[in-house]
Scaffold this motif. Sequence first.
Motif, PDB file in Angstrom:
ATOM      1  N   TRP A   1       1.049  -1.368   0.002  1.00  0.00           N
ATOM      2  CA  TRP A   1       0.099  -0.057  -0.013  1.00  0.00           C
ATOM      3  C   TRP A   1       0.756   1.205   0.052  1.00  0.00           C
ATOM      4  O   TRP A   1       0.428   2.324   0.205  1.00  0.00           O
ATOM      5  CB  TRP A   1      -1.017   0.211   1.303  1.00  0.00           C
ATOM      6  CG  TRP A   1      -0.543  -0.341   2.386  1.00  0.00           C
ATOM      7  CD1 TRP A   1      -0.648  -1.593   3.011  1.00  0.00           C
ATOM      8  CD2 TRP A   1      -0.081   0.486   3.471  1.00  0.00           C
ATOM      9  NE1 TRP A   1       0.052  -1.591   4.245  1.00  0.00           N
ATOM     10  CE2 TRP A   1       0.534  -0.256   4.670  1.00  0.00           C
ATOM     11  CE3 TRP A   1       0.328   1.605   3.507  1.00  0.00           C
ATOM     12  CZ2 TRP A   1       1.191   0.342   5.785  1.00  0.00           C
ATOM     13  CZ3 TRP A   1       1.324   2.453   4.372  1.00  0.00           C
ATOM     14  CH2 TRP A   1       1.522   1.687   5.671  1.00  0.00           C
TER      15      TRP A   1
ATOM     16  N   PRO B   1       0.422   6.798  -1.888  1.00  0.00           N
ATOM     17  CA  PRO B   1      -0.453   5.525  -1.330  1.00  0.00           C
ATOM     18  C   PRO B   1      -0.568   4.710  -2.766  1.00  0.00           C
ATOM     19  O   PRO B   1      -0.828   5.055  -3.712  1.00  0.00           O
ATOM     20  CB  PRO B   1      -1.732   6.042  -1.033  1.00  0.00           C
ATOM     21  CG  PRO B   1      -1.694   7.476  -0.867  1.00  0.00           C
ATOM     22  CD  PRO B   1      -0.420   7.892  -1.900  1.00  0.00           C
TER      23      PRO B   1
ATOM     24  N   ARG C   1      -3.053   2.609  -2.570  1.00  0.00           N
ATOM     25  CA  ARG C   1      -4.361   2.106  -2.565  1.00  0.00           C
ATOM     26  C   ARG C   1      -5.276   3.342  -2.309  1.00  0.00           C
ATOM     27  O   ARG C   1      -4.586   4.340  -1.490  1.00  0.00           O
ATOM     28  CB  ARG C   1      -4.699   1.086  -1.556  1.00  0.00           C
ATOM     29  CG  ARG C   1      -4.157  -0.038  -1.835  1.00  0.00           C
ATOM     30  CD  ARG C   1      -4.642  -1.131  -0.852  1.00  0.00           C
ATOM     31  NE  ARG C   1      -3.598  -2.219  -0.622  1.00  0.00           N
ATOM     32  CZ  ARG C   1      -3.710  -2.969   0.212  1.00  0.00           C
ATOM     33  NH1 ARG C   1      -4.547  -2.678   1.451  1.00  0.00           N
ATOM     34  NH2 ARG C   1      -3.092  -3.913   0.354  1.00  0.00           N
ATOM     35  N   PRO C   2      -6.395   3.611  -2.766  1.00  0.00           N
ATOM     36  CA  PRO C   2      -7.121   4.954  -2.746  1.00  0.00           C
ATOM     37  C   PRO C   2      -7.453   5.298  -1.147  1.00  0.00           C
ATOM     38  O   PRO C   2      -7.481   6.266  -0.769  1.00  0.00           O
ATOM     39  CB  PRO C   2      -8.196   4.902  -3.509  1.00  0.00           C
ATOM     40  CG  PRO C   2      -8.443   3.466  -4.085  1.00  0.00           C
ATOM     41  CD  PRO C   2      -7.034   2.874  -3.906  1.00  0.00           C
ATOM     42  N   GLU C   3      -7.682   4.290  -0.206  1.00  0.00           N
ATOM     43  CA  GLU C   3      -8.125   4.167   1.045  1.00  0.00           C
ATOM     44  C   GLU C   3      -6.945   4.720   1.862  1.00  0.00           C
ATOM     45  O   GLU C   3      -7.215   4.849   2.844  1.00  0.00           O
ATOM     46  CB  GLU C   3      -8.909   3.116   1.401  1.00  0.00           C
ATOM     47  CG  GLU C   3      -8.124   1.705   1.541  1.00  0.00           C
ATOM     48  CD  GLU C   3      -7.688   1.024   0.520  1.00  0.00           C
ATOM     49  OE1 GLU C   3      -7.025  -0.106   0.594  1.00  0.00           O
ATOM     50  OE2 GLU C   3      -8.057   1.439  -0.699  1.00  0.00           O
ATOM     51  N   VAL C   4      -5.746   4.623   1.459  1.00  0.00           N
ATOM     52  CA  VAL C   4      -4.526   4.820   2.359  1.00  0.00           C
ATOM     53  C   VAL C   4      -4.193   6.378   2.424  1.00  0.00           C
ATOM     54  O   VAL C   4      -4.157   6.910   1.469  1.00  0.00           O
ATOM     55  CB  VAL C   4      -3.277   3.983   1.908  1.00  0.00           C
ATOM     56  CG1 VAL C   4      -2.195   4.332   2.850  1.00  0.00           C
ATOM     57  CG2 VAL C   4      -3.660   2.350   1.777  1.00  0.00           C
ATOM     58  N   ASP C   5      -4.056   6.736   3.583  1.00  0.00           N
ATOM     59  CA  ASP C   5      -3.880   8.211   3.914  1.00  0.00           C
ATOM     60  C   ASP C   5      -2.526   8.434   3.520  1.00  0.00           C
ATOM     61  O   ASP C   5      -1.239   7.447   3.817  1.00  0.00           O
ATOM     62  CB  ASP C   5      -3.842   8.397   5.400  1.00  0.00           C
ATOM     63  CG  ASP C   5      -3.905   9.943   5.549  1.00  0.00           C
ATOM     64  OD1 ASP C   5      -4.789  10.755   5.283  1.00  0.00           O
ATOM     65  OD2 ASP C   5      -2.751  10.582   6.152  1.00  0.00           O
TER      66      ASP C   5
END
Length: 82
Positions: free
Chosen positions: A16, A42, A44-48
């Motif tokens: 990620w 990131p 992945r899109p959900e990773v800050d």
Amino acid sequence: MLHVWKPENILIFYDWVSDIKGEYLGYGADGIIYIFLFEIVPGRPEVDPWIWVIVGDVPPTYLPAVDAKTPYEALDGYIGAM
């Protein structure tokens, strides 16, 4: 025996994390504990994009910066998790 991890090695292990854009020392107690703030790309899109990494003569870990705004909050979260 003191084993200090390279903080970036904690992150590049994970899929990620696509890349590391910046690394900032938040706090350091020489030879004991170091708290770094990383800006990542990131994977992945959900990773800050902001991640705290804690290393030193302690078990290494990472925490999302959304859960801790300062290095001291990151340390508090680390202690609470351990």
